[in-house]
Design a protein around this motif. Structure first.
Motif, PDB file in Angstrom:
ATOM      1  N   CYS A 221       0.837  -1.199   0.000  1.00 31.56           N
ATOM      2  CA  CYS A 221       0.000   0.000   0.000  1.00 31.56           C
ATOM      3  C   CYS A 221       0.872   1.249   0.000  1.00 31.56           C
ATOM      4  CB  CYS A 221      -0.910   0.030   1.234  1.00 31.56           C
ATOM      5  SG  CYS A 221      -1.927  -1.450   1.450  1.00 31.56           S
ATOM      6  N   ASP A 222       0.231   2.360  -0.276  1.00 33.75           N
ATOM      7  CA  ASP A 222       0.895   3.656  -0.205  1.00 33.75           C
ATOM      8  C   ASP A 222      -0.129   4.696   0.239  1.00 33.75           C
ATOM      9  OD1 ASP A 222       2.857   5.530  -0.291  1.00 33.75           O
ATOM     10  OD2 ASP A 222       3.415   5.174  -2.382  1.00 33.75           O
ATOM     11  N   LEU A 223       0.395   5.809   0.759  1.00 40.67           N
ATOM     12  CA  LEU A 223      -0.482   6.863   1.259  1.00 40.67           C
ATOM     13  C   LEU A 223      -0.831   7.864   0.163  1.00 40.67           C
ATOM     14  CD1 LEU A 223       1.084   7.662   4.743  1.00 40.67           C
ATOM     15  CD2 LEU A 223      -1.189   6.733   4.322  1.00 40.67           C
ATOM     16  N   PHE A 224      -2.100   8.156   0.073  1.00 36.58           N
ATOM     17  CA  PHE A 224      -2.596   9.202  -0.823  1.00 36.58           C
ATOM     18  C   PHE A 224      -3.599  10.037  -0.029  1.00 36.58           C
ATOM     19  CE2 PHE A 224      -1.263   5.737  -3.553  1.00 36.58           C
ATOM     20  CZ  PHE A 224      -0.598   6.374  -4.579  1.00 36.58           C
ATOM     21  N   ASP A 225      -3.264  11.311   0.176  1.00 44.31           N
ATOM     22  CA  ASP A 225      -4.142  12.225   0.910  1.00 44.31           C
ATOM     23  C   ASP A 225      -4.495  11.691   2.300  1.00 44.31           C
ATOM     24  OD1 ASP A 225      -4.195  13.952  -1.304  1.00 44.31           O
ATOM     25  OD2 ASP A 225      -5.856  12.840  -2.205  1.00 44.31           O
ATOM     26  N   GLY A 226      -3.506  11.051   2.940  1.00 42.04           N
ATOM     27  CA  GLY A 226      -3.708  10.594   4.314  1.00 42.04           C
ATOM     28  C   GLY A 226      -4.413   9.265   4.451  1.00 42.04           C
TER      29      GLY A 226
END
Length: 470
Positions: free
Chosen positions: A74-79
């Motif tokens: 996974c990765d963070l996008f907009d928190g």
């Protein structure tokens, strides 16, 4: 002194504050939430492949938290956490295993930040529970998907979706060892960012589409082990960055391309086991970066000496067997100092086998069997010992090895010994000279050992008769 201590206290305080902020940030990062829609889409997608028994109950606090799913990243996008990598199948030791009756669920296409999708050994049944790749909804992943791989899925059947052509950011498309049929869709030519295209070991048929004009970033092109037919498209010459070209084990035909001359960076060219003809093309000698070339099992024909083989100075492996080639083995091959493997078997090559081949410093396999080579082999015993069974020269009726080599175990299998004519001059009792010719003909190079212990006694008898005659 007091000022120095005060300064030190300030530094320590700042460090503690920074460390606290970093740790707080890490805790917040670890506890970053996953949107419910993303989580539901992921769970449904996984259940479609591994079964409804899986509910992710052992994951805390979510699939991207402290106990992630093996094969899911996974990765963070907009928190928020979003799935970027989804690998299903026995890739890792504790990966999720696919169910026998599995399916593509539409929720897969709701993972809007998905960059990598790989399915390995999932669709295994060739008779029951066969599955096709869906043709719809791939446009939902067009903005994110970089890598798409289906490997070793023998129960994955049907055609390659033409809708793959909408995946404009795709860099790697691998469809290897599946049960796919039909033709290669020309829409693949829309994938301008592709650097790897592997559609090998399926049941594809038809011609290779002329789609390579816009694929200038392609590094690997592997279409081997299918049932493709027709000639090679001329636009292959547009792939100037290509490193590997493998179209072996198909039904391709026609002449070798003059456009090969543009493939200056190619390190592997494998056209083996097809139906190419028309002789060797001079464009081959322009591919100076070639390290491995396989043209075997094609009725290409022509003179092997047409090429300046010394131009291919990076060659490590060269297989030109069963091609109908004629002429003598070029001396220029001796200049290929990196060559390790040379196979010229089952052609119509003539002349002698140059002992200079033994001077190639890296050569450890040489096969020239099944030709019309003639004369005496003049390699050293050290060369035969080094090569062992990796030297093959059988089925050359007029090729022979010297008698001196027969006494060693390191002799070429299947090569007959050379005939040696011994001319003796004897005098009879009347003083007249009588010329008598004796021929010493051994059996094969691997003659029984008992022949050799009788040979000295025969020579003693000859010498004794000669002395008595004097």
């Amino acid at each position: 002194m007091r000022n120095f201590k005060a300064f030190g206290h300030v530094i320590i305080a700042l460090f503690i504050i920074s460390l606290s902020a970093w740790c707080h940030g890490q805790v917040e990062l670890d506890k970053a939430p996953m949107e419910k829609a993303e989580k539901d889409a992921l769970f449904s997608t996984i259940q479609g492949f591994v079964g409804n028994w899986w509910n992710g109950s052992d994951l805390y606090p979510d699939p991207c938290g402290w106990t992630p799913i093996e094969g899911v990243s996974c990765d963070l996008f907009d928190g928020f956490w979003y799935v970027t990598v989804l690998n299903i199948g026995p890739i890792y030791e504790n990966s999720l295993s696919c169910a026998k009756n599995l399916e593509f669920r539409p929720h897969l296409f709701e993972l809007k930040h998905l960059k990598t999708l790989s399915l390995f050994k999932c669709f295994r049944s060739q008779r029951r529970h066969q599955v096709t790749i869906p043709n719809a909804n791939w446009e939902n992943l067009a903005g994110s998907l970089r890598s798409l791989e289906f490997r070793s899925n023998t129960g994955l059947i049907g055609k390659i979706p033409s809708s793959f052509g909408v995946l404009k950011k795709l860099q790697s498309l691998v469809l290897l060892e599946n049960g796919l049929t039909g033709e290669i869709p020309p829409e693949i030519g829309n994938l301008k960012k592709l650097n790897r295209l592997v559609i090998a070991e399926n049941y594809l048929s038809g011609h290779i589409p002329d789609i390579f004009t816009a694929l200038g970033d392609l590094l690997i092109l592997d279409l081997s082990r299918n049932s493709l037919s027709g000639s090679l498209p001329l636009t292959l010459g547009c792939l100037t960055s290509l490193l590997k070209l493998d179209v072996s084990n198909n039904h391709l035909e026609g002449n070798l391309l003059k456009e090969f001359a543009y493939l200056k960076n190619l390190t592997l060219l494998d056209l083996g086991n097809n139906r190419f003809s028309g002789g060797l093309t001079l464009s081959i000698q322009e591919m100076h970066s070639l390290e491995e070339m396989v043209l075997s099992n094609n009725a290409i024909g022509g003179d092997i000496r047409i090429l300046k083989w010394e131009n291919l100075h990076n060659l490590v492996s060269l297989d030109l067997s069963n091609m109908g080639l004629n002429g003598e083995i070029p001396e220029s091959i001796i200049q290929l100092k990196r060559l390790r493997f040379l196979r010229l078997s089952d052609n119509n090559l003539t002349g002698n086998l140059s002992p200079k081949l033994s001077t190639l410093p890296s050569l450890n396999a040489l096969y020239v069997s099944g030709n019309n080579l003639a004369g005496e082999l003049k390699f050293s015993m050290e060369f035969y010992g080094k090569m062992g069974t990796r030297f093959g020269a059988w089925n050359n009726p007029n090729l022979c090895c010297p008698l001196g080599a027969i006494a060693t175990s390191n002799v070429p299998f299947g090569v007959k010994p050379c005939q040696q004519q011994i001319k003796l001059v004897e005098s009879n009792t009347n003083g007249s000279d009588v010329n008598k010719t004796f021929y010493s003909i051994a059996s094969l190079c691997h003659a029984p050992n008992h022949f050799w212990w009788t040979f000295p006694f025969i020579m003693i008898l000859f010498l004794n008769s000669y002395i008595i005659g004097l």
